[in-house]
Motif scaffolding. Structure first.
Motif, short mmCIF file in Angstrom:
data_model
loop_
_atom_site.label_atom_id
_atom_site.label_comp_id
_atom_site.label_asym_id
_atom_site.label_seq_id
_atom_site.Cartn_x
_atom_site.Cartn_y
_atom_site.Cartn_z
N VAL A 136 26.31 -36.61 26.75
CA VAL A 136 25.47 -36.39 25.56
C VAL A 136 25.12 -34.91 25.49
CG1 VAL A 136 23.32 -36.90 24.37
CG2 VAL A 136 24.55 -38.72 25.53
N MET A 161 27.78 -25.96 25.69
CA MET A 161 28.60 -25.27 26.69
C MET A 161 28.78 -26.11 27.95
SD MET A 161 27.82 -21.30 26.11
CE MET A 161 29.48 -20.96 26.67
N ALA A 162 27.68 -26.68 28.47
CA ALA A 162 27.78 -27.48 29.69
C ALA A 162 28.51 -28.80 29.41
CB ALA A 162 26.39 -27.74 30.26
N GLY A 163 28.13 -29.44 28.31
CA GLY A 163 28.76 -30.73 27.96
C GLY A 163 30.25 -30.55 27.67
N SER A 201 25.26 -14.24 18.77
CA SER A 201 24.38 -13.09 18.56
C SER A 201 25.13 -11.78 18.76
CB SER A 201 23.18 -13.16 19.52
OG SER A 201 23.63 -13.34 20.84
N ARG A 233 25.94 -36.81 15.83
CA ARG A 233 25.16 -37.99 16.27
C ARG A 233 24.13 -37.55 17.30
NH1 ARG A 233 26.58 -41.36 13.11
NH2 ARG A 233 24.56 -40.55 12.43
N ARG A 234 22.90 -37.93 17.09
CA ARG A 234 21.82 -37.52 17.99
C ARG A 234 21.38 -38.69 18.87
NH1 ARG A 234 18.07 -33.73 18.74
NH2 ARG A 234 16.01 -34.42 19.38
N THR A 291 21.93 -31.66 27.01
CA THR A 291 21.37 -31.43 25.67
C THR A 291 20.66 -30.08 25.52
OG1 THR A 291 19.58 -32.91 26.38
CG2 THR A 291 21.20 -33.83 24.91
N GLY A 333 18.80 -26.85 24.72
CA GLY A 333 17.46 -26.62 24.19
C GLY A 333 17.55 -26.21 22.73
N ARG A 370 20.42 -20.66 17.22
CA ARG A 370 20.91 -21.42 18.37
C ARG A 370 22.31 -22.00 18.09
NH1 ARG A 370 19.74 -21.77 23.91
NH2 ARG A 370 20.91 -23.55 24.68
N GLU A 408 18.76 -20.42 32.02
CA GLU A 408 19.24 -20.55 30.62
C GLU A 408 20.37 -19.54 30.43
OE1 GLU A 408 15.72 -20.14 28.21
OE2 GLU A 408 14.83 -21.96 29.06
N ALA A 458 23.45 -13.93 34.63
CA ALA A 458 23.27 -13.88 33.17
C ALA A 458 23.71 -12.51 32.67
CB ALA A 458 21.80 -14.10 32.80
N SER A 469 23.96 -9.76 29.02
CA SER A 469 23.62 -9.46 27.63
C SER A 469 24.30 -8.15 27.26
CB SER A 469 22.10 -9.30 27.50
OG SER A 469 21.78 -8.85 26.20
C1 LIG Z 1 22.47 -16.73 20.35
C2 LIG Z 1 22.56 -16.97 21.82
C3 LIG Z 1 23.11 -15.99 22.63
C4 LIG Z 1 23.19 -16.19 24.00
N1 LIG Z 1 23.75 -15.22 24.77
C5 LIG Z 1 23.86 -15.40 26.10
C6 LIG Z 1 24.44 -14.38 26.91
O1 LIG Z 1 24.84 -13.33 26.43
N2 LIG Z 1 24.53 -14.61 28.22
C7 LIG Z 1 24.09 -15.76 28.81
O2 LIG Z 1 24.20 -15.92 30.03
N3 LIG Z 1 23.55 -16.76 28.06
C8 LIG Z 1 23.42 -16.58 26.72
N4 LIG Z 1 22.87 -17.57 25.95
C9 LIG Z 1 22.42 -18.81 26.59
C10 LIG Z 1 23.58 -19.80 26.69
O3 LIG Z 1 24.22 -19.94 25.46
C11 LIG Z 1 23.04 -21.14 27.17
O4 LIG Z 1 22.58 -20.95 28.50
C12 LIG Z 1 24.11 -22.24 27.15
O5 LIG Z 1 24.60 -22.46 25.85
C13 LIG Z 1 23.51 -23.53 27.70
O6 LIG Z 1 24.45 -24.54 27.63
P1 LIG Z 1 23.99 -26.06 27.47
O7 LIG Z 1 25.23 -26.85 27.29
O8 LIG Z 1 23.05 -26.41 28.54
O9 LIG Z 1 23.17 -26.08 26.12
P2 LIG Z 1 23.72 -25.83 24.64
O10 LIG Z 1 24.88 -24.91 24.67
O11 LIG Z 1 22.55 -25.48 23.82
O12 LIG Z 1 24.27 -27.26 24.20
C14 LIG Z 1 23.44 -28.36 24.02
C15 LIG Z 1 24.05 -29.21 22.92
O13 LIG Z 1 23.40 -30.47 22.91
C16 LIG Z 1 23.15 -30.85 21.58
N5 LIG Z 1 22.02 -31.78 21.58
C17 LIG Z 1 20.72 -31.49 21.83
N6 LIG Z 1 19.97 -32.62 21.79
C18 LIG Z 1 20.83 -33.64 21.51
C19 LIG Z 1 20.66 -35.05 21.37
N7 LIG Z 1 19.47 -35.63 21.53
N8 LIG Z 1 21.75 -35.80 21.08
C20 LIG Z 1 22.98 -35.21 20.95
N9 LIG Z 1 23.19 -33.89 21.08
C21 LIG Z 1 22.13 -33.11 21.37
C22 LIG Z 1 22.85 -29.55 20.87
O14 LIG Z 1 23.03 -29.69 19.48
C23 LIG Z 1 23.86 -28.62 21.53
O15 LIG Z 1 25.08 -28.63 20.84
C24 LIG Z 1 22.73 -17.39 24.57
C25 LIG Z 1 22.16 -18.38 23.75
C26 LIG Z 1 22.07 -18.16 22.39
C27 LIG Z 1 21.46 -19.22 21.52
#
Ligand SMILES: Cc1cc2nc3c(=O)[nH]c(=O)nc-3n(C[C@H](O)[C@H](O)[C@H](O)COP(=O)(O)OP(=O)(O)OC[C@H]3O[C@@H](n4cnc5c(N)ncnc54)[C@H](O)[C@@H]3O)c2cc1C
Length: 403
Positions: A11, A15-17, A49, A80-81, A109, A111, A130, A293, A322, A324
């Protein structure tokens, strides 16, 4: 393969999923279902960004075309959420009223942007960033010659400020702190601030936004000291809240962050439920419980936990990393780079602009914030991955700074 025939369900198609899915697609014999709130398949979020704001190339940011996710054994349920979890019956409840059975569940999921709770924050022209949808809307509003107000001098806010300034907008950055990235120490913050200022970005530090004004759309930000900032577009980047609201009654959450507590194998408090990425507080074998993050951590977390589900069996032990990019600057953090988790800081660097702030706890070097010094970053990452605890000695500093 699970005897019930129920799929492994991921779910969160971020990026992680996305990386979790990729490993399972290649290596698992079970069916795999990826469920994501966004309508697009996983993509490189940090690009939103940076380059995406410049070139708008959506194909480049996708991990894979959508066909990658659909096969006889795999399914992508986009748009789908998940709204609830029943760990006893192995079901995820979805926002269309259906439920999805699982043999194993991986929560990824991430943030969502923290909202600014002030009057006028819902006016057209006030953006958050985001998702790809957010980036499309923001990009369309970044018109050369217009005035952009960035609320929040964090990594995302300052990256947007840099792109917008280079695109010819007038940019004002507002932040409650006196310097950007206060947890990275004053030297790094001052250096970044000076770089933006030298390009004409205006900073209103030590202040906040009291309200936004405008009729059809935002026209003015009123700061906490009452001063007005005329603006055509606003972007708010003040951090994220974890995507764990649907789990609060079923999984153990970490009290300060609200993220899902996992061990170093990604296991949550419920059997057959794992969690990865920004939505977690994970147990690092050396540093203990941490929350990150960062994209590299999120992707590797997903890959490691997925690998373990198909039999590898190794803890997730990545040294946090991390990055930037702003203008030509490359800001990196390695390890625990924070004044909050260290008791002293040592800054090293040369006159050519390269610098690093080392974070030290007792005798141990626990992390660093590094500006424009790739060799230092690579050496420190290798040293921290090879040795824990890593003692800070003058020989180590000589090794790290040897170029
Ligand atoms: C604009 C931006 C720039 C960034 N730049 C950098 C960088 O330069 N270097 C760096 O190290 N990190 C950066 N980050 C942080 C990095 O993108 C995050 O650490 C990374 O995306 C985390 O991955 P994740 O899969 O945990 O979460 P996410 O990539 O946020 O994925 C979570 C997914 O789950 C979905 N979701 C949430 N709730 C639900 C639900 N209830 N049901 C179904 N789906 C759901 C969301 O819609 C989303 O698609 C940046 C983040 C942003 C927003």
């Amino acid at each position: 393969m699970d005897p019930t025939g129920d799929p492994i369900v991921v779910v969160g198609a971020g990026m992680a999923g996305g990386r979790t899915f990729d490993v399972l697609r290649r290596k698992s014999r079970s069916p795999v279902v990826l469920i994501g709130e966004e309508k697009v398949p996983p993509y490189t979020r940090p690009d939103l960004s940076k380059r995406y704001l410049q070139d708008g190339d959506e194909h480049r940011v996708l991990f894979h075309p959508v066909e990658h996710y659909e096969s006889e054994r795999t399914e992508f349920r986009a748009g789908r959420r998940a709204i609830g979890l029943d760990p006893d019956r192995h079901r995820v409840l979805l926002d269309d009223g259906s439920d999805q059975r699982y043999s194993t569940l991986v929560v990824a999921t991430g943030g969502a942007p923290r909202r600014l709770p002030v009057p006028g924050a819902d006016l057209p022209g006030v953006h958050y960033l985001r998702t790809l949808d957010d980036a499309r809307a923001l990009r369309a509003g970044l018109v050369p010659g217009q005035r952009l107000t960035v609320v929040g001098a964090g990594l995302v806010g300052l990256e947007i400020a840099a792109v917008a300034r280079e695109a010819g907008l007038d940019v004002v950055v507002v932040d409650v702190c006196d310097l950007p990235f206060p947890l990275l120490g004053a030297e790094l913050g001052e250096r970044i601030l000076a770089s933006h200022r030298s390009r004409g970005v205006e900073f209103r530090m030590g202040t906040s936004v009291r309200e936004f004004r405008g009729t059809e759309r935002v026209r003015e930000a009123v700061l906490s000291d009452g001063s007005p900032v005329a603006t055509d577009i606003v972007v708010v980047g003040i951090g994220i809240v974890p995507g764990t609201d649907w789990l609060s009654s079923t999984l153990e959450l970490d009290p300060p962050t609200g993220t899902v507590t996992v061990d170093s194998f990604g296991r949550t408090s419920a059997s057959a439920v794992y969690a990865v990425g920004d939505a977690t507080s994970w147990t690092h074998p050396h540093f203990g419980r941490i929350h990150t993050e960062h994209e590299a951590v999120a992707q590797n977390h997903g890959m490691r936990v997925a690998g373990n589900l198909v039999g590898v069996g190794k803890p997730f032990s990545m040294v946090p990393y991390a990055w930037s990019d702003q203008y030509h600057h490359r800001l990196r953090t390695v390890g625990l780079a924070s004044t909050a988790t260290s008791d002293r800081q040592v800054t090293v660097g040369g006159s050519d602009g390269r610098m690093a702030t080392l974070f030290v706890r007792g005798p141990e070097l626990v992390g660093a914030g590094i500006l424009d010094w790739p060799a230092f970053t690579a050496r420190l990452t290798r040293a921290m991955q090879a040795e824990a605890p890593l003692r800070l000695t003058s020989e180590l500093i000589d090794e790290l700074t040897a170029d």
